[in-house]
Write a protein that holds these residues in place. Structure first.
Motif, PDB file in Angstrom:
ATOM      1  N   LEU A 226      21.930  -4.186   6.860  1.00  0.00           N
ATOM      2  CA  LEU A 226      22.777  -3.966   5.693  1.00  0.00           C
ATOM      3  C   LEU A 226      24.043  -4.798   5.746  1.00  0.00           C
ATOM      4  N   ALA A 227      24.393  -5.246   6.949  1.00  0.00           N
ATOM      5  CA  ALA A 227      25.554  -6.135   7.092  1.00  0.00           C
ATOM      6  C   ALA A 227      25.217  -7.584   6.768  1.00  0.00           C
ATOM      7  N   GLY A 228      23.943  -7.888   6.505  1.00  0.00           N
ATOM      8  CA  GLY A 228      23.584  -9.246   6.108  1.00  0.00           C
ATOM      9  C   GLY A 228      22.691  -9.978   7.082  1.00  0.00           C
ATOM     10  N   VAL A 229      22.387  -9.376   8.251  1.00  0.00           N
ATOM     11  CA  VAL A 229      21.494 -10.030   9.210  1.00  0.00           C
ATOM     12  C   VAL A 229      20.077 -10.038   8.623  1.00  0.00           C
ATOM     13  N   PRO A 230      19.368 -11.181   8.574  1.00  0.00           N
ATOM     14  CA  PRO A 230      18.036 -11.214   7.934  1.00  0.00           C
ATOM     15  C   PRO A 230      17.010 -10.367   8.665  1.00  0.00           C
ATOM     16  N   ARG A 231      17.076 -10.321   9.998  1.00  0.00           N
ATOM     17  CA  ARG A 231      16.151  -9.479  10.746  1.00  0.00           C
ATOM     18  C   ARG A 231      16.777  -9.121  12.083  1.00  0.00           C
ATOM     19  N   HIS A 232      16.379  -8.006  12.638  1.00  0.00           N
ATOM     20  CA  HIS A 232      16.918  -7.496  13.891  1.00  0.00           C
ATOM     21  C   HIS A 232      15.755  -7.183  14.825  1.00  0.00           C
ATOM     22  N   THR A 233      15.796  -7.698  16.048  1.00  0.00           N
ATOM     23  CA  THR A 233      14.696  -7.541  16.995  1.00  0.00           C
ATOM     24  C   THR A 233      15.160  -6.772  18.219  1.00  0.00           C
ATOM     25  N   VAL A 234      14.335  -5.807  18.655  1.00  0.00           N
ATOM     26  CA  VAL A 234      14.575  -5.045  19.881  1.00  0.00           C
ATOM     27  C   VAL A 234      13.409  -5.315  20.816  1.00  0.00           C
ATOM     28  N   ALA A 235      13.680  -5.804  22.026  1.00  0.00           N
ATOM     29  CA  ALA A 235      12.622  -6.158  22.975  1.00  0.00           C
ATOM     30  C   ALA A 235      12.661  -5.211  24.164  1.00  0.00           C
ATOM     31  N   THR A 236      11.501  -4.724  24.552  1.00  0.00           N
ATOM     32  CA  THR A 236      11.309  -3.974  25.792  1.00  0.00           C
ATOM     33  C   THR A 236      10.227  -4.678  26.599  1.00  0.00           C
ATOM     34  N   ASP A 237       9.937  -4.143  27.778  1.00  0.00           N
ATOM     35  CA  ASP A 237       8.869  -4.756  28.582  1.00  0.00           C
ATOM     36  C   ASP A 237       7.506  -4.593  27.920  1.00  0.00           C
ATOM     37  N   GLN A 238       7.363  -3.585  27.058  1.00  0.00           N
ATOM     38  CA  GLN A 238       6.050  -3.327  26.468  1.00  0.00           C
ATOM     39  C   GLN A 238       5.866  -3.971  25.089  1.00  0.00           C
ATOM     40  N   ALA A 239       6.951  -4.100  24.286  1.00  0.00           N
ATOM     41  CA  ALA A 239       6.754  -4.551  22.918  1.00  0.00           C
ATOM     42  C   ALA A 239       8.013  -5.185  22.356  1.00  0.00           C
ATOM     43  N   HIS A 240       7.806  -5.993  21.297  1.00  0.00           N
ATOM     44  CA  HIS A 240       8.876  -6.503  20.441  1.00  0.00           C
ATOM     45  C   HIS A 240       8.842  -5.696  19.154  1.00  0.00           C
ATOM     46  N   THR A 241       9.983  -5.114  18.769  1.00  0.00           N
ATOM     47  CA  THR A 241      10.079  -4.396  17.503  1.00  0.00           C
ATOM     48  C   THR A 241      11.072  -5.122  16.616  1.00  0.00           C
ATOM     49  N   THR A 242      10.590  -5.586  15.442  1.00  0.00           N
ATOM     50  CA  THR A 242      11.415  -6.368  14.530  1.00  0.00           C
ATOM     51  C   THR A 242      11.644  -5.572  13.258  1.00  0.00           C
ATOM     52  N   TYR A 243      12.903  -5.514  12.828  1.00  0.00           N
ATOM     53  CA  TYR A 243      13.280  -4.800  11.613  1.00  0.00           C
ATOM     54  C   TYR A 243      13.734  -5.798  10.561  1.00  0.00           C
TER      55      TYR A 243
END
Length: 795
Positions: A226-243
Motif C-alpha cells: 500500500l506504500a507503493g512497493v510493486p511486490r513484497h517477497t518473504v523467503a524461508t528455507d522451505q519457500a518463497h512467498t511473494t505478495y
C-alpha cells in the motif's frame, strides 16, 4: 598391526581435508547461486501469476461475446421483448451460463433488466447495490465509449466477483437501434481458485485489502504494498512467498495475491551436497583401498571377492565368499556368507508362497514391461514372460489387446484416480475352454505410482457356476411366464423361432438390424436375458463394424437355440399344445350349444387354435410395467378391447412382435419424469393405453400415451442430416437409423424399432399413422381384413 590401525591414519586425514573443502565450496557456490536464481524466479512467477489472473478475468469478459451478439437481446434492450425474456432471462437461463448477475443497461443509463441468480434455490432476486453503484459511477458503463469491453474484479455483497461489461450488438456486429451494454458477474469461489491452481501449478491465495491480515508476515507485506512497493517477497528455507496487489474495476487496491513457491533449487542444492558427501565417502573407500594395497595385497583381493559375491547374490545365486584372513575382512566375509544364505532362503520361501497362492502374479512397470519372473500359475497358463509389454505376452485377440494397451497407458499416466482408470481395463479373458479374470493393484513408492501388480485368476469354474445360476434364474422366469399365459408363451416361441431362422439367413443390413432389435425386445419380455444381451451385443458389433453383421446375427441365433434347448428340457416341445379360453369365449360357446348348428360350433372350436387378442395386449402391458420400473417412471397401463377375439397363428405374429418397439418408445421417450409432469400440470403417473377393435373391413390397433409428445424439431434435424425429405416428418420418423437420442441404451437409440413396426404393418397390407402433441402420442395400426384375418370375431 590390525587393519583398522593400518588404514585409519591415512584415511582420516585425507577424508577430513576433502570433505571440509567440498562442504565449504558447495555451500558458497551452490546454495548462494541457487538462492539468487530462486529470488529472481519468484518475482517473475508472481508477475506471471498476476497476468494469468488478469487473463482469466479477460476470459470471463469474452464469455459474454455470443450473448451480446443476439438480435433478440438488442431488440429487448430497445423496446422490450417478452418472448426473449421468458425464454432466456430466467433462473435456469442464468444458471446454465453460471452467471450470478445479469444486467442490461441502455446507453442513456436506463436499467432495462437486472437480476441476481441465487444458487442455493435457483431463484432470481434483485441485483446487489454494490454492482448498481459500479454502473452508476461509470466504472462498468462508460458514457464516452459505449462499445468498449471492460472487466475485472469487484467486491459485491461481501463476496469477490469477476465482472464483465460488453456492448450489445446485432449478429452482424452492428450496434442495434439503441446502444446497450450487457453486464455479468460470477462469484470467485473455491472451484475457480482450484482451477487457477491447476492451471498455474502454484499455491495462490487472495486476501481482501479491507480484511484483517492473517499473520504478521502478511501484515508487513500489505503495508509495503500500500506504500507503493510493486511486490513484497518473504523467503524461508522451505519457500518463497511473494505478495502483490490486484486492483478492482475502479483501479483501487482490492486484493493481496499471495504466491507460495517451494524452494526446489535449494532442496536440490541440499540433495547435491548430500550426493557430494556420498562421493567423498566413495573417495575415502577408494583411498582406503589404495592404502591397503600399499600395505599389502592381502586386503584388496578379499574385498573383490566380496563384491563379486554381492553381484552373484543379486542375480539370485547362492554365494559363498572364501576369505581366510583373521582380521576384520575375514569377519566381514563370514558375516556376508551368513547373510547371503539367509537372503537366498528367504527369497526361496517367498517365491514358494507366491507360487502356492494359485494366482498368476505379474509385476509390470509403467511402460507395461513385466519386472522379473511371474508366479508359477501365470507361467503354466501363458508361458514365460517376454521382453516386450504384457499385452504382447497375454493371448489376447486383436480387439482386446488394443483395449488393454490403451487402458494400461491411461492407468500408468496416473492422471485419473486409479479406481476410475482401472474400470476401463479388461476384467476377463477366455482362452480355449478356460476363462481368466484380471485385477490390478497399484504399487507406490514415496507416494508416487511406480508399478502395477496384475493379478490373474482362473475363473473357469466360477464363470460356469455363474452361467448355471443365471440359466436357472432365467428358466424360473420363463416357466413363470409359461404357466401364467401359455398361449402367449407359445406365440413367443413361434415368433422367436422365426426371428432366429431369419438371423441365420443372408439378408440386407437394415433387415438384420430390425430382426436383432425385435428379438431383443421380445426376449426381454419373457425374461430371456442371455438372448436379449446377445442381441444387444450384436447391435453394438454391427454399429462398430457392419462387416460383423453375419457373425453377430449367428451369435444371437445360437443364443436363442441354446435358450430354446433349455426351455424344451423343462417344458417339453409341446408348449403350444394347450388351448385356453377366456370367460367371454366360454359363455359364447355355451350359448352356441343352444342356438347354433353343428357346423357353427365346429368353426368356433377351430378358432380356439388361434391366439387370443386380449392375451397379446396383456403381454405388451406387462412389458410396459417392466420397462417403467427399469427406467424409474410411474406408469399406469390400460388394455381396451380384444375380449373374445382371436388372431390366426403366424398371420399377424410378426406385427405383434414388432409392437414391443412402440411400447418401449412410449415409456422411454414419451412419458416424462414425475417432476416434469407435475411442472406441466399433468398427473404424476403417466398412462399408456393399448386398444384393439374391428371396424367394417379393418382391424385397428392403437398404442397411446399421455407423455410429452414427439420432438418434431429433433426429428427434422436428424432427417435433414440423413438426407431424408423433411416435408413429411411422419414418414421420416419411421426411417431406418433415425433416432432422436444421442446415446444408445439397452432400451432405445438404434433407430430401427419404429422402422421394424412399419415394415411389419406394410407386409400385411396395412398402414400406420401417428398423432402427437405436448399432451401425448398415439400410434394407430390399421390392417385390412384379408382371408387370413377374416376369422377374427368379436364375442
Amino acid at each position: 598391526m590390525r587393519l583398522r590401525t593400518k588404514a585409519m591414519l591415512f584415511v582420516i586425514v585425507t577424508v577430513a581435508a576433502l570433505f571440509g573443502l567440498m562442504i565449504v565450496g558447495a555451500r558458497a557456490v551452490v546454495l548462494g547461486s541457487f538462492d539468487r536464481i530462486e529470488g529472481r524466479a519468484a518475482a517473475t512467477t508472481d508477475a506471471d501469476a498476476a497476468k494469468i489472473v488478469a487473463t482469466l478475468a479477460d476470459e470471463f469478459v469474452e464469455r459474454g461475446a455470443d450473448w451480446s451478439d443476439w438480435d433478440d437481446l438488442a431488440q429487448y434492450a430497445a423496446d422490450g421483448n417478452q418472448e426473449f425474456r421468458d425464454g432466456n432471462l430466467t433462473a435456469d437461463g442464468l444458471g446454465s451460463v453460471n452467471w450470478d448477475h445479469l444486467l442490461i443497461i441502455r446507453g442513456d443509463g436506463t436499467l432495462v433488466y437486472g437480476q441476481r441468480w441465487v444458487r442455493a434455490d435457483n431463484t432470481l432476486t434483485a441485483p446487489a447495490p454494490e454492482l448498481l453503484a459500479l454502473v452508476a459511477d461509470g466504472a462498468l458503463a462508460p458514457a464516452d465509449d459505449w462499445d468498449q469491453s471492460r472487466g475485472g474484479f469487484a467486491l459485491i455483497g461481501g463476496e469477490l466477483h469477476m465482472v464483465a461489461s460488453r456492448g450489445v450488438h446485432m449478429t452482424d456486429h452492428r450496434r442495434g437501434t439503441v446502444a446497450a451494454r450487457l453486464i455479468t458477474t460470477r462469484v470467485v469461489d473455491e472451484a475457480w481458485m482450484a482451477r487457477l491452481r491447476r492451471f498455474t501449478f502454484l499455491e495462490i491465495a487472495f486476501q481482501l485489502v479491507a480484511a484483517p491480515a492473517p499473520d504478521p508476515a502478511a501484515a508487513t507485506a500489505r503495508a509495503a504494498l500500500l506504500a507503493g512497493v510493486p511486490r513484497h517477497t518473504v523467503a524461508t528455507d522451505q519457500a518463497h512467498t511473494t505478495y502483490s496487489v490486484l486492483r478492482d474495476v475502479r483501479g483501487a487496491p482490492l486484493l493481496v495475491m499471495r504466491v507460495t513457491q517451494p524452494r526446489t533449487l535449494r532442496a536440490a542444492g541440499q540433495s547435491m551436497l548430500g550426493a557430494i558427501s556420498k562421493g567423498l565417502i566413495a573417495c575415502a573407500i577408494v583411498l582406503a583401498l589404495f592404502a591397503a594395497v600399499a600395505l599389502g595385497r592381502g586386503v584388496v583381493r578379499p574385498v573383490l571377492r566380496l563384491l563379486d559375491g554381492v553381484g552373484r547374490l543379486e542375480g539370485g545365486a547362492r554365494v559363498k565368499v572364501d576369505v581366510t584372513s583373521e582380521d576384520e575382512l575375514g569377519q566381514l566375509a563370514a558375516g556376508f556368507n551368513r547373510m547371503a544364505d539367509a537372503i537366498v532362503d528367504r527369497e526361496a520361501a517367498l517365491r514358494l508362497v507366491l507360487d502356492s497362492t494359485g494366482d498368476g502374479l505379474v509385476l509390470v512397470d509403467l511402460s507395461g514391461t513385466p519386472q522379473g519372473r511371474c508366479s508359477a500359475p501365470a507361467r503354466a497358463w501363458f508361458g514365460e514372460t517376454t521382453a516386450g509389454p504384457i499385452w504382447d505376452w497375454l493371448p489376447f485377440d486383436a480387439r482386446t489387446r488394443a483395449g488393454f494397451e490403451l487402458g494400461f497407458m491411461q492407468l500408468a499416466s496416473d492422471i485419473l484416480p486409479f479406481e476410475v482408470a482401472v474400470d476401463q481395463m479388461p476384467k476377463a479373458m477366455p482362452v480355449g475352454d478356460a476363462t481368466y479374470r484380471f485385477d490390478y493393484k497399484p504399487v507406490h513408492a514415496d507416494g508416487a505410482l511406480v508399478s502395477i501388480l496384475v493379478v490373474v485368476r482362473d475363473a473357469t469354474a466360477a464363470v460356469a457356476a455363474e452361467h448355471a445360476e443365471r440359466h436357472t434364474r432365467e428358466l424360473q422366469a420363463v416357466v413363470g411366464h409359461a404357466f401364467r399365459d401359455r398361449g402367449a408363451f407359445a406365440a413367443f416361441l413361434e415368433e422367436g423361432e422365426a426371428l432366429a431362422a431369419a438371423l441365420r439367413t443372408p439378408q440386407p443390413l437394415v433387415d438384420a438390424k430390425r430382426t436383432l432389435h425385435t428379438l431383443k425386445g421380445n426376449a426381454a419380455i419373457f425374461g430371456l436375458e442371455t438372448v436379449a444381451e446377445m442381441a444387444h451385443h450384436g447391435e453394438d458389433r454391427i454399429a462398430d463394424d457392419p462387416a460383423e453383421a453375419a457373425t453377430a446375427c449367428a451369435a444371437a441365433a445360437d443364443a436363442w437355440a441354446a435358450a430354446r434347448h433349455r426351455i424344451d428340457a423343462v417344458l417339453g416341445k409341446d408348449a403350444d399344445g394347450r388351448i385356453q379360453l377366456d370367460a367371454v369365449e366360454y359363455e359364447d360357446f355355451l350359448r352356441a350349444l343352444v342356438v347354433r348348428d353343428q357346423r357353427d360350433l365346429a368353426d368356433q372350436v377351430r378358432r380356439w387354435r388361434n391366439l387370443p387378442t386380449r392375451d397379446i395386449l396383456e403381454r405388451l402391458a406387462r412389458q410396459v410395467d417392466r420397462l417403467a420400473r427399469q427406467v424409474g417412471k410411474a406408469v399406469d397401463v390400460r388394455v381396451v378391447g380384444g375380449a373374445g377375439q382371436r388372431l390366426p397363428r403366424g398371420d399377424l405374429g410378426p406385427l405383434f412382435a414388432s409392437l414391443v418397439h412402440v411400447v418401449r418408445n412410449a415409456v422411454d421417450h414419451g412419458i416424462e419424469s414425475e417432476a416434469d409432469r407435475l411442472a406441466k400440470g399433468k398427473p404424476a403417473r403417466g398412462t399408456v393405453v393399448l386398444a384393439v377393435d374391428q371396424h367394417a373391413e379393418h382391424l385397428r390397433i392403437e398404442i397411446q400415451d399421455d407423455g410429452g409428445g414427439i420432438a418434431w424439431a429433433r426429428v427434422a434435424e436428424r432427417a435433414a442430416a440423413m438426407g431424408l425429405d423433411v416435408a413429411d416428418l411422419s414418414a421420416a420418423l419411421f426411417a431406418d437409423g433415425l433416432t432422436t437420442r444421442d446415446e444408445v441404451s439397452e432400451l432405445s437409440g438404434r433407430g430401427v424399432g419404429l422402422a421394424a413396426a412399419r415394415r411389419a404393418v406394410t407386409d400385411v397390407g396395412g398402414e400406420v399413422t401417428v398423432t402427437s402433441s405436448d399432451r401425448g402420442t398415439a400410434f394407430r395400426f390399421t390392417l385390412p381384413i384379408t382371408a387370413a384375418t377374416a376369422r377374427v370375431r368379436a364375442a
